[in-house]
Design a protein around this motif. Structure first.
Motif, PDB file in Angstrom:
ATOM      1  N   PHE A   1       0.861  -1.178   0.000  1.00  0.00           N
ATOM      2  CA  PHE A   1       0.000   0.000   0.000  1.00  0.00           C
ATOM      3  C   PHE A   1       0.902   1.234   0.000  1.00  0.00           C
ATOM      4  N   LEU A   2       0.870   2.007  -1.078  1.00  0.00           N
ATOM      5  CA  LEU A   2       1.625   3.252  -1.164  1.00  0.00           C
ATOM      6  C   LEU A   2       0.714   4.363  -0.656  1.00  0.00           C
ATOM      7  N   VAL A   3       0.948   4.793   0.569  1.00  0.00           N
ATOM      8  CA  VAL A   3       0.014   5.679   1.261  1.00  0.00           C
ATOM      9  C   VAL A   3       0.440   7.138   1.122  1.00  0.00           C
ATOM     10  N   SER A   4      -0.490   7.963   0.656  1.00  0.00           N
ATOM     11  CA  SER A   4      -0.316   9.416   0.630  1.00  0.00           C
ATOM     12  C   SER A   4      -1.541  10.039   1.274  1.00  0.00           C
ATOM     13  N   ALA A   5      -1.371  11.231   1.818  1.00  0.00           N
ATOM     14  CA  ALA A   5      -2.500  11.953   2.411  1.00  0.00           C
ATOM     15  C   ALA A   5      -3.043  12.956   1.396  1.00  0.00           C
ATOM     16  N   LEU A   6      -4.346  13.208   1.477  1.00  0.00           N
ATOM     17  CA  LEU A   6      -5.002  14.085   0.507  1.00  0.00           C
ATOM     18  C   LEU A   6      -5.016  15.544   0.935  1.00  0.00           C
ATOM     19  N   ASN A   7      -4.246  15.870   1.982  1.00  0.00           N
ATOM     20  CA  ASN A   7      -4.158  17.283   2.349  1.00  0.00           C
ATOM     21  C   ASN A   7      -2.859  17.843   1.796  1.00  0.00           C
ATOM     22  N   GLN A   8      -2.021  18.444   2.637  1.00  0.00           N
ATOM     23  CA  GLN A   8      -0.818  19.094   2.114  1.00  0.00           C
ATOM     24  C   GLN A   8       0.272  18.117   1.707  1.00  0.00           C
ATOM     25  N   ASP A   9       0.123  16.829   2.016  1.00  0.00           N
ATOM     26  CA  ASP A   9       1.133  15.849   1.637  1.00  0.00           C
ATOM     27  C   ASP A   9       0.971  15.390   0.192  1.00  0.00           C
ATOM     28  N   PHE A  10      -0.155  15.626  -0.429  1.00  0.00           N
ATOM     29  CA  PHE A  10      -0.448  15.064  -1.748  1.00  0.00           C
ATOM     30  C   PHE A  10       0.529  15.594  -2.797  1.00  0.00           C
ATOM     31  N   ASN A  11       1.207  14.651  -3.478  1.00  0.00           N
ATOM     32  CA  ASN A  11       2.230  15.030  -4.462  1.00  0.00           C
ATOM     33  C   ASN A  11       2.378  13.881  -5.462  1.00  0.00           C
ATOM     34  N   VAL A  12       1.955  14.093  -6.699  1.00  0.00           N
ATOM     35  CA  VAL A  12       1.993  13.008  -7.687  1.00  0.00           C
ATOM     36  C   VAL A  12       3.418  12.633  -8.061  1.00  0.00           C
ATOM     37  N   ARG A  13       4.345  13.586  -7.994  1.00  0.00           N
ATOM     38  CA  ARG A  13       5.751  13.274  -8.307  1.00  0.00           C
ATOM     39  C   ARG A  13       6.328  12.317  -7.262  1.00  0.00           C
TER      40      ARG A  13
ATOM     41  N   ASP B   1     -11.639  12.545   4.061  1.00  0.00           N
ATOM     42  CA  ASP B   1     -12.599  13.450   4.700  1.00  0.00           C
ATOM     43  C   ASP B   1     -12.106  14.890   4.737  1.00  0.00           C
ATOM     44  N   LEU B   2     -10.812  15.114   4.460  1.00  0.00           N
ATOM     45  CA  LEU B   2     -10.248  16.465   4.469  1.00  0.00           C
ATOM     46  C   LEU B   2     -10.152  17.074   3.076  1.00  0.00           C
ATOM     47  N   ALA B   3     -10.613  16.343   2.050  1.00  0.00           N
ATOM     48  CA  ALA B   3     -10.513  16.830   0.673  1.00  0.00           C
ATOM     49  C   ALA B   3     -11.901  16.883   0.043  1.00  0.00           C
ATOM     50  N   ASP B   4     -12.116  17.896  -0.780  1.00  0.00           N
ATOM     51  CA  ASP B   4     -13.407  18.017  -1.462  1.00  0.00           C
ATOM     52  C   ASP B   4     -13.260  17.934  -2.983  1.00  0.00           C
TER      53      ASP B   4
ATOM     54  N   ASP C   1      -0.435  22.458   9.845  1.00  0.00           N
ATOM     55  CA  ASP C   1      -0.349  21.939   8.479  1.00  0.00           C
ATOM     56  C   ASP C   1      -1.231  20.722   8.245  1.00  0.00           C
ATOM     57  N   HIS C   2      -2.039  20.329   9.239  1.00  0.00           N
ATOM     58  CA  HIS C   2      -2.976  19.202   9.115  1.00  0.00           C
ATOM     59  C   HIS C   2      -2.270  17.875   8.855  1.00  0.00           C
ATOM     60  N   LYS C   3      -1.005  17.771   9.246  1.00  0.00           N
ATOM     61  CA  LYS C   3      -0.277  16.509   9.099  1.00  0.00           C
ATOM     62  C   LYS C   3      -0.257  15.759  10.425  1.00  0.00           C
ATOM     63  N   GLY C   4      -0.274  14.445  10.337  1.00  0.00           N
ATOM     64  CA  GLY C   4      -0.130  13.644  11.535  1.00  0.00           C
ATOM     65  C   GLY C   4       1.312  13.651  12.002  1.00  0.00           C
ATOM     66  N   ARG C   5       1.495  13.376  13.276  1.00  0.00           N
ATOM     67  CA  ARG C   5       2.862  13.290  13.795  1.00  0.00           C
ATOM     68  C   ARG C   5       3.384  11.874  13.625  1.00  0.00           C
ATOM     69  N   HIS C   6       4.672  11.772  13.375  1.00  0.00           N
ATOM     70  CA  HIS C   6       5.318  10.473  13.168  1.00  0.00           C
ATOM     71  C   HIS C   6       5.232   9.636  14.446  1.00  0.00           C
ATOM     72  N   THR C   7       4.721   8.397  14.336  1.00  0.00           N
ATOM     73  CA  THR C   7       4.576   7.566  15.526  1.00  0.00           C
ATOM     74  C   THR C   7       5.297   6.231  15.406  1.00  0.00           C
ATOM     75  N   THR C   8       5.284   5.587  14.240  1.00  0.00           N
ATOM     76  CA  THR C   8       5.917   4.280  14.092  1.00  0.00           C
ATOM     77  C   THR C   8       7.430   4.427  14.097  1.00  0.00           C
ATOM     78  N   THR C   9       8.100   3.672  14.954  1.00  0.00           N
ATOM     79  CA  THR C   9       9.556   3.808  15.099  1.00  0.00           C
ATOM     80  C   THR C   9      10.323   2.607  14.571  1.00  0.00           C
ATOM     81  N   HIS C  10       9.625   1.511  14.263  1.00  0.00           N
ATOM     82  CA  HIS C  10      10.310   0.337  13.746  1.00  0.00           C
ATOM     83  C   HIS C  10       9.345  -0.463  12.872  1.00  0.00           C
ATOM     84  N   ARG C  11       9.907  -1.309  12.024  1.00  0.00           N
ATOM     85  CA  ARG C  11       9.087  -2.161  11.162  1.00  0.00           C
ATOM     86  C   ARG C  11       8.556  -3.341  11.969  1.00  0.00           C
ATOM     87  N   GLU C  12       7.314  -3.699  11.676  1.00  0.00           N
ATOM     88  CA  GLU C  12       6.685  -4.740  12.491  1.00  0.00           C
ATOM     89  C   GLU C  12       5.636  -5.495  11.686  1.00  0.00           C
ATOM     90  N   LEU C  13       5.656  -6.820  11.819  1.00  0.00           N
ATOM     91  CA  LEU C  13       4.610  -7.664  11.247  1.00  0.00           C
ATOM     92  C   LEU C  13       3.492  -7.831  12.273  1.00  0.00           C
TER      93      LEU C  13
END
Length: 352
Positions: free
Chosen positions: A117-129, A153-156, A230-242
């Motif tokens: 899953f390539l996750v992007s946010a639809l607010n200020q993070d959205f960048n097609v490049r 929910d933050l994009a119209d 800036d309506h961005k979430g704060r970084h929370t995940t600190t390590h990779r996990e299954l």
């Protein structure tokens, strides 16, 4: 723990049998990594492992060390919940990037992922490049990419965003998601299959941990409030996990601050197959897409079929891959010369 539920299959079984000719090894899957320690899932439960001295000695690069998602052959410590990793089984996929900075070295982020899953946010993070760069890495990895556009929910202007992404991701599924309204939840669940692994990749603050919690139905991952400025979430995940669910496996990963490419030009062509197809229609095989007559690429740009920005992005990523290939070749030559010098020194000492 049932190995089939975490991805074990007949191909891995055959490889392990050939490796384990002395019948003294067990098998497990790396679920979490903390520096030099690994949490490994086995038939008998979770164990903590580290890398054997032999494997450490034979690993010429960091990419040859275990990562989350790897299947590993281990020797168990009798009476303890500890093990030593003796070998890594062949990876069917691996998501890699170049390490940050000037060092030309591969960093393997995850292994044996079926869908990413390539996750992007639809607010200020959205960048097609940026999404284009993620697609290059995804096609190189061997996993199947799915573009997840979070915070719907933050994009119209969802339809405009869909068209923007469809223009650079032909044939790649696009899913709008909102962890507030639960939009897209069922679509994501369709990719969760028993024994298969789904990984979430994206920048910091795009809501990967919230998506994990939505899929698991509980607070598996810690999340923080959105910043007001800036309506961005704060970084929370600190390590990779299954994370093991009844419906499959999820791999959560920390946000990627830099998307340094690793791979070859073929992965660029896969991510830009529209331009690659147009190139094959040019009048001349060696067309540089400048002022040559009969250039299908220039014609498509002039007619608005391909945007100039997308073509410039294609050229930029292609140049990066060419530069990376040249650096790899040079470093390989340096390594080979070093080996020859060491070999010559050993021979001279032998006959003294």
């Amino acid at each position: 723990m049932n190995l089939q539920s975490i991805g074990w299959n007949e191909q891995l079984e055959q490889e392990f049998k050939q490796l384990n000719d002395q019948h003294c090894l067990a098998v497990g899957r790396v679920a979490t990594q903390h520096r030099n320690l690994y949490e490994i899932w086995t038939e008998k439960g979770k164990v903590t492992g580290n890398v054997s001295g032999k494997l450490r000695y034979q690993a010429e690069t960091k990419s040859m060390f275990p990562v989350v998602g790897d299947w590993v052959a281990i020797s168990m410590h009798e009476g303890e919940e500890r093990a030593t990793i003796q070998a890594i089984l062949q990876r069917k996929s691996q998501f890699s990037r170049k390490v940050a900075g000037d060092t030309t070295e591969e960093q393997v982020i995850s292994a044996n992922v079926d869908t990413v899953f390539l996750v992007s946010a639809l607010n200020q993070d959205f960048n097609v490049r940026r999404i284009e760069r993620y697609l290059v890495l995804a096609w190189e990895s061997g996993a199947n990419p799915v573009i997840v556009l979070n915070k719907a929910d933050l994009a119209d202007d969802l339809e405009d965003k869909r068209q923007d992404v469809e223009a650079i991701a032909f044939g790649v599924p696009i899913i709008f998601v909102s962890c507030v309204t639960k939009q897209g939840f069922d679509d994501l669940q369709n990719y969760m299959q028993k024994g298969e692994t789904v990984s979430l990749i994206g920048s910091s603050g795009v809501g990967k941990s919230s998506i994990v919690n939505m899929l698991t139905g509980e607070e598996k991952q810690q999340v923080q409030d959105i910043r007001e400025d800036d309506h961005k979430g704060r970084h929370t995940t600190t390590h990779r996990e299954l994370i093991l669910l009844e419906s499959g496996l999820i791999m959560d990963t920390p946000g990627m601050r830099e998307i340094q490419l690793w791979g070859d030009e073929a992965s660029v062509h896969s991510a830009f197959d529209d331009i690659s197809e147009l190139s094959s229609m040019c009048k001349f095989n060696d067309c540089q897409h400048q002022n040559e007559p009969g250039c299908a690429v220039r014609q498509a740009i002039e007619e608005g079929v391909v945007s100039g920005e997308r073509y410039e992005s294609y050229l930029k990523l292609q140049r990066e891959m060419v530069y990376l290939a040249d650096k790899k070749a040079y470093l390989q030559q340096v390594k080979e010369r070093s080996r020859q010098i060491k070999k010559t020194i050993r021979k001279s000492r032998k006959y003294k």
